[in-house]
Design a protein around this motif. Structure first.
Motif, short mmCIF file in Angstrom:
data_model
loop_
_atom_site.label_atom_id
_atom_site.label_comp_id
_atom_site.label_asym_id
_atom_site.label_seq_id
_atom_site.Cartn_x
_atom_site.Cartn_y
_atom_site.Cartn_z
N LEU A 89 0.79 -1.01 0.13
CA LEU A 89 0.06 -0.04 -0.03
C LEU A 89 0.96 1.25 -0.04
O LEU A 89 0.59 2.19 -0.79
CB LEU A 89 -0.82 0.07 1.08
CG LEU A 89 -2.18 -1.15 1.27
CD1 LEU A 89 -2.78 -1.22 2.55
CD2 LEU A 89 -3.11 -0.51 0.09
N GLN A 90 2.03 1.35 0.82
CA GLN A 90 2.85 2.38 1.02
C GLN A 90 3.49 2.56 -0.57
O GLN A 90 3.62 3.78 -1.17
CB GLN A 90 3.89 2.21 1.91
CG GLN A 90 4.89 3.59 2.16
CD GLN A 90 4.02 4.59 2.84
OE1 GLN A 90 3.15 4.40 3.66
NE2 GLN A 90 3.97 5.82 2.31
N ILE A 93 0.92 4.25 -2.88
CA ILE A 93 0.93 5.53 -2.38
C ILE A 93 1.93 6.38 -2.85
O ILE A 93 1.67 7.56 -3.20
CB ILE A 93 0.54 5.56 -0.81
CG1 ILE A 93 -0.66 4.88 -0.42
CG2 ILE A 93 0.66 7.02 -0.26
CD1 ILE A 93 -0.80 4.70 0.99
N ILE A 109 -3.20 -2.16 7.18
CA ILE A 109 -3.20 -0.80 6.90
C ILE A 109 -2.46 0.04 8.28
O ILE A 109 -2.56 -0.23 9.24
CB ILE A 109 -4.54 0.11 6.94
CG1 ILE A 109 -5.52 -0.57 5.87
CG2 ILE A 109 -4.44 1.57 7.07
CD1 ILE A 109 -6.82 -0.07 5.56
N HIS A 186 4.43 4.80 11.12
CA HIS A 186 3.64 5.37 9.96
C HIS A 186 2.54 5.18 10.02
O HIS A 186 1.87 4.04 10.54
CB HIS A 186 4.37 4.86 8.68
CG HIS A 186 4.15 5.78 7.40
ND1 HIS A 186 4.96 6.78 7.20
CD2 HIS A 186 3.13 5.53 6.28
CE1 HIS A 186 4.28 7.41 6.22
NE2 HIS A 186 3.13 6.68 5.70
N HIS A 188 -1.58 5.42 7.63
CA HIS A 188 -2.03 5.61 6.34
C HIS A 188 -3.40 6.31 6.73
O HIS A 188 -4.30 5.87 7.45
CB HIS A 188 -2.32 4.12 5.62
CG HIS A 188 -1.13 3.44 5.30
ND1 HIS A 188 -0.96 2.15 5.07
CD2 HIS A 188 0.06 3.77 4.57
CE1 HIS A 188 0.12 1.76 4.55
NE2 HIS A 188 0.76 2.93 4.12
N ASP A 192 -4.74 9.20 1.92
CA ASP A 192 -3.70 8.37 1.31
C ASP A 192 -4.31 7.19 0.56
O ASP A 192 -3.82 6.96 -0.71
CB ASP A 192 -2.64 7.63 2.36
CG ASP A 192 -1.74 8.74 2.99
OD1 ASP A 192 -1.30 9.70 2.58
OD2 ASP A 192 -1.11 8.44 4.07
N LEU A 193 -5.18 6.66 1.07
CA LEU A 193 -5.84 5.69 0.34
C LEU A 193 -6.75 6.05 -0.67
O LEU A 193 -6.79 5.36 -2.00
CB LEU A 193 -6.89 4.73 1.50
CG LEU A 193 -6.15 4.20 2.68
CD1 LEU A 193 -7.25 3.47 3.60
CD2 LEU A 193 -4.90 3.26 2.20
#
Length: 266
Positions: A89-90, A93, A109, A186, A188, A192-193
């Motif tokens: 996911l990062q 992003i 997440i 970190h 999210h 961001d999503l």
């Protein structure tokens, strides 16, 4: 680059990111059910044959390293599970142009509340690792429920034995030196999503822990066009617990993402 990679097959490249204490070999049964792709499995830092995780490494820094690997392998498709999904996911992003198709299993997440008992288990493992307890014992502690990370493997004895052998080889250095905690800082955000543009599919087990099922719904509601598939008779490690069930779904998603890229380039 000091990350170990194993590959399988020929075709468009797919980068596979495994879960915590495992290595890229966990994907091999699923790869055998997905012909027509060049599967690129990476051992995360501190796992398998890759170099240790460096203390202070942030989630964006690790994602950047995997983005570099994806570019080197010409992989615009990513499949990831559990903590690997947090890294994936990062990656999408921070590097939106690098990934066109994404599959996340047991979605994690960054910043989401941990399942009850998880933090205590990490503390126990860190203490035992510093005491020099052997890998076999550490594997048994890590795989015990609750938390129910490995509970779904109990109905698959051969898989559970194979996973235990992999976990027993894990060094646990990231807990001994504290480098694991750099990734946990970190968060999210929903924004961001919402900014994710990769064609995204979430795969979650019916019997997965509540926090991960909630994360699946958050992704469904936040990531544009995100689909969610629920796997019956599967727990947290749904994609490696039931490869024959998820392979057609993953394959269809990867093909659709590839067609979109081809259409955009034509």
């Amino acid at each position: 680059m000091s990350l170990h990679v194993r590959t399988h097959g020929d075709g468009p490249a797919v980068l596979w990111i495994h879960g915590y204490t495992m290595d890229s070999s966990v994907w091999e049964p699923l790869w055998g059910l997905l012909p027509g792709w060049r599967h690129v499995g990476v051992d995360l830092p501190g796992h398998g044959r890759s170099r240790p995780l460096r203390p202070g490494t942030s989630l964006p820094a690790l994602a950047a390293e995997l983005a570099e690997l994806a570019r080197a392998e010409r992989a615009t498709l990513v499949v990831a599970e559990s903590i690997g999904s947090m890294i994936a996911l990062q990656l999408v992003i921070d590097h939106p142009g690098d990934v066109r198709g994404l599959v996340v299993g047991s979605p994690t997440i960054a910043g989401a509340p941990a399942e009850p008992g998880t933090a205590g288990r990490y503390r126990t493992l860190a203490g035992l690792a510093r005491m020099g307890v052997d890998g076999e014992r550490l594997a048994d502690v890590w795989m015990a429920a609750p938390p129910d990370i490995f509970r779904g493997t109990e109905r698959h004895p051969e898989l559970r034995a194979r996973l235990r052998a992999i976990v027993a080889r894990h060094s646990w250095r990231e807990l001994r030196d504290g480098s694991m905690y750099g990734l946990s800082k970190h968060v999210h955000t929903v924004d961001d999503l919402r900014g994710i543009r990769a064609r995204t599919l979430v795969v979650v087990g019916v019997e997965d822990m509540p926090g991960f099922r909630a994360s699946a719904e958050l992704l469904r509601g936040s990531v544009p066009g995100c689909g969610v598939i629920t796997v019956p008779d599967a727990g947290h490690l749904c994609m490696i617990e039931r490869p024959a069930v998820v392979a057609p779904v993953i394959g269809g998603h990867l093909r659709a993402a590839t067609r979109e890229v081809q259409h955009a380039d034509s």
